[in-house]
Design an enzyme around this catalytic site. Sequence first.
Site, PDB file in Angstrom:
ATOM      1  CB  THR A 125     -12.273  -1.821 -15.082  1.00 48.23           C
ATOM      2  OG1 THR A 125     -11.876  -1.033 -13.952  1.00 48.23           O
ATOM      3  CG2 THR A 125     -12.300  -3.277 -14.649  1.00 48.23           C
ATOM      4  CG  ASP A 127     -10.989   0.468 -10.615  1.00 45.90           C
ATOM      5  OD1 ASP A 127     -10.029   1.218 -10.863  1.00 45.90           O
ATOM      6  OD2 ASP A 127     -12.088   0.876 -10.196  1.00 45.90           O
TER       7      ASP A 127
HETATM    8  O1  F6P Z   1     -13.714   2.672 -12.688  1.00 50.09           O
HETATM    9  C1  F6P Z   1     -12.510   3.181 -13.110  1.00 50.09           C
HETATM   10  C2  F6P Z   1     -12.186   4.459 -12.359  1.00 50.09           C
HETATM   11  O2  F6P Z   1     -10.987   4.981 -12.891  1.00 50.09           O
HETATM   12  C3  F6P Z   1     -12.084   4.294 -10.845  1.00 50.09           C
HETATM   13  O3  F6P Z   1     -10.833   3.818 -10.440  1.00 50.09           O
HETATM   14  C4  F6P Z   1     -12.364   5.699 -10.380  1.00 50.09           C
HETATM   15  O4  F6P Z   1     -12.918   5.719  -9.085  1.00 50.09           O
HETATM   16  C5  F6P Z   1     -13.351   6.192 -11.371  1.00 50.09           C
HETATM   17  O5  F6P Z   1     -13.200   5.431 -12.543  1.00 50.09           O
HETATM   18  C6  F6P Z   1     -13.196   7.663 -11.685  1.00 50.09           C
HETATM   19  O6  F6P Z   1     -14.251   8.043 -12.487  1.00 50.09           O
HETATM   20  P1  F6P Z   1     -14.353   9.411 -13.262  1.00 50.09           P
HETATM   21  O7  F6P Z   1     -13.491   9.299 -14.484  1.00 50.09           O
HETATM   22  O8  F6P Z   1     -15.790   9.526 -13.614  1.00 50.09           O
HETATM   23  O9  F6P Z   1     -13.849  10.485 -12.357  1.00 50.09           O
END
Ligand code: F6P
Length: 347
Positions: A125, A127
């Site tokens: 991730t 994050d």
């Molecule tokens: O979990 C990783 C992440 O990039 C987060 O930082 C973010 O909130 C989310 O995914 C965004 O998700 P999506 O690609 O579904 O918009």
Amino acid sequence: MRVGILTGGGDCPGLNAVIRAVTRRSLSRGHEVVGVLHGWRGLVEGQFEPLGPREISGILPRGGTIIGTTRTNPFKLEDGVDHVLEHFSNGWLDALVAIGGEDTLGVAARLYREHALPVVGVPKTIDNDLAATDYTFGFDTAVFVATEAIDRLHTTAESHNRVMVVEVMGRHAGWIAVHSGIAGGADVILIPEQPITVEETCRLIKRRHDGGKDFSIVVVSEGYELSHDTGERRLVAGEARETDQFGHVTLGGIGETLGREIEQLTGYETRVTVLGHVQRGGTPTPRDRVLATRYGLKAADLVHEGNYGRMAALHGDAIVDVSLEEATAELKTVPPQWYDVAKAFFG
Ligand code: F6P
């Protein structure tokens, strides 16, 4: 043995490096490898594709994932788990490498706990909020992209005497904001774990301007709750407020709201940049390629040894294995001592 590989949740740079490493090592041991397409959805629906030397050739530096990903949760689908288990009982798969974050690995942990699914995990991730590992792969690339953007915004902020608000990703944890903010020399960094108020942010910016610096960089994590001295706090979510199968709301938009409030309160011209998915796309940094490769080899070893219910992890400089249970028990948020490093440069 036929080993399946699955990538779930948001994509991130380095996924293909893991796929390559798991496949290379497993093939060298005489195992077969198949890609499970589109995350857990592919395991529910039985969408598999063989992975051999040709399929993994040239993928090390490529962003995204060659086998696709979704945020499907088999526990939320009717008969979803039964379908997952069928592919093991009917001999299609003997083991699974699940590459993902808290959600994907949470599913893996539960399938192992409740159904003894032969699964091992790899922590992914941008994050960096997964417990039991020092770092997840993908994080370094996201920090690199965000830092480069902050560097670029510095020169234009300085030329125009502006406040620049930079919104970075980080749903529950401010790791990307803290690291890119420290690396880029941000003047204020706002994260979910330490929600300092908009008024305090403006005081810090004004103090800086009073000291002769008439531009400022504010880095804000998308998960920061807009906080005021009155005690009011609210999460700013994206337009589409529906949640995914793991109950997450679509974030994004805090930068705009914050930028408007900073401009109103300070009177300084303010501009906003939302980095969004740029942080997740493109080629992984060398550090992420190496980390992903080491994780992939470890995952292949765990499968070969029949050491299921485990996750490859980084402790210091060593690749070790930890239980999936421990890795998904709670999120790894930014501790105060990390935020203190950032705070030393505020205002
Ligand atoms: O979990 C990783 C992440 O990039 C987060 O930082 C973010 O909130 C989310 O995914 C965004 O998700 P999506 O690609 O579904 O918009």
